[in-house]
Design an enzyme around this catalytic site. Sequence first.
Site, PDB file in Angstrom:
ATOM      1  N   HIS A  21      -2.258  12.074  -8.949  1.00 33.13           N
ATOM      2  CA  HIS A  21      -1.309  11.261  -9.728  1.00 33.13           C
ATOM      3  C   HIS A  21      -1.826  11.060 -11.151  1.00 33.13           C
ATOM      4  O   HIS A  21      -1.084  11.217 -12.123  1.00 33.13           O
ATOM      5  CB  HIS A  21      -1.158   9.861  -9.131  1.00 33.13           C
ATOM      6  CG  HIS A  21      -0.425   9.760  -7.830  1.00 33.13           C
ATOM      7  ND1 HIS A  21      -0.898   9.003  -6.779  1.00 33.13           N
ATOM      8  CD2 HIS A  21       0.757  10.282  -7.415  1.00 33.13           C
ATOM      9  CE1 HIS A  21      -0.032   9.052  -5.773  1.00 33.13           C
ATOM     10  NE2 HIS A  21       0.966   9.837  -6.122  1.00 33.13           N
ATOM     11  N   LYS A  45       8.854  -4.511   2.537  1.00 40.19           N
ATOM     12  CA  LYS A  45       7.853  -3.755   3.293  1.00 40.19           C
ATOM     13  C   LYS A  45       6.472  -3.954   2.681  1.00 40.19           C
ATOM     14  O   LYS A  45       6.291  -3.730   1.479  1.00 40.19           O
ATOM     15  CB  LYS A  45       8.223  -2.254   3.220  1.00 40.19           C
ATOM     16  CG  LYS A  45       8.012  -1.519   4.539  1.00 40.19           C
ATOM     17  CD  LYS A  45       8.531  -0.098   4.441  1.00 40.19           C
ATOM     18  CE  LYS A  45       7.374   0.873   4.383  1.00 40.19           C
ATOM     19  NZ  LYS A  45       7.774   2.242   4.110  1.00 40.19           N
ATOM     20  N   ARG A  98       3.082  19.605  -5.938  1.00 39.46           N
ATOM     21  CA  ARG A  98       1.921  20.263  -5.341  1.00 39.46           C
ATOM     22  C   ARG A  98       2.277  21.601  -4.704  1.00 39.46           C
ATOM     23  O   ARG A  98       1.411  22.350  -4.330  1.00 39.46           O
ATOM     24  CB  ARG A  98       1.270  19.361  -4.290  1.00 39.46           C
ATOM     25  CG  ARG A  98       0.418  18.264  -4.882  1.00 39.46           C
ATOM     26  CD  ARG A  98       0.164  17.177  -3.892  1.00 39.46           C
ATOM     27  NE  ARG A  98       1.436  16.648  -3.433  1.00 39.46           N
ATOM     28  CZ  ARG A  98       1.564  15.567  -2.669  1.00 39.46           C
ATOM     29  NH1 ARG A  98       0.504  14.928  -2.251  1.00 39.46           N
ATOM     30  NH2 ARG A  98       2.753  15.130  -2.313  1.00 39.46           N
ATOM     31  N   SER A 135      -1.424  10.172  -1.078  1.00 39.96           N
ATOM     32  CA  SER A 135      -1.824   8.807  -0.726  1.00 39.96           C
ATOM     33  C   SER A 135      -1.946   8.672   0.789  1.00 39.96           C
ATOM     34  O   SER A 135      -2.897   8.072   1.295  1.00 39.96           O
ATOM     35  CB  SER A 135      -0.798   7.793  -1.247  1.00 39.96           C
ATOM     36  OG  SER A 135      -0.670   7.898  -2.638  1.00 39.96           O
TER      37      SER A 135
END
Length: 168
Positions: A21, A45, A98, A135
């Site tokens: 990132h 959330k 990616r 992540s």
Amino acid sequence: MTPRPRRAVCPGSYDPVTSGHLDVIARAAALHDEVVVAVLHNPAKAGTFTVEERIAFVRNGLAALGVTEGVRVEAFGGRLLVDVCRDLEADVVVKGLRGTTDFAYELPMALMNRHLTGIETLFLPGDTKFEHVSSSLVKEVARYGGDVTGLVPDEVRDALVTRLRGDG
Ligand code: PNS
């Protein structure tokens, strides 16, 4: 007439930010007058890290790379990216890719965002040395005791160990 600054938005959950990132944000900053890193989160959330932690990790990670000019980091909860971009008067969305899996995931979002307001998305090829870094994968590796050094800033690595290995 002075041209208006070109403002890009780099959106993401950044839970947490990775070295991949940060590389994309730094390269976006080199190509635009201003970059807003938009930490988009769902207020209903709980993530692994709080929004404040995520922002601090991005800010500190960019500072460690020497990227201090023309980049700001802000959080937006429960909103469409296109509405955030409109409020920010952004010219473009920048995302890293990616590979083909990312492209398949990102293309419908880019087309939907253009459908909604006309905003374009620019894709930057991710650095191949971070091809395997996400992540979620970094969290999984850290959760089971694997070493994620270099894949995330050291501060994030240490926080992952504390948060996911049960001490925090
Ligand atoms: O880091 P991520 O999880 O890949 O980021 C995805 C994110 C947050 C950029 C994307 O889910 C998003 O733009 N969310 C905001 C809500 C929205 O605009 N949804 C419609 C996308 S077409």
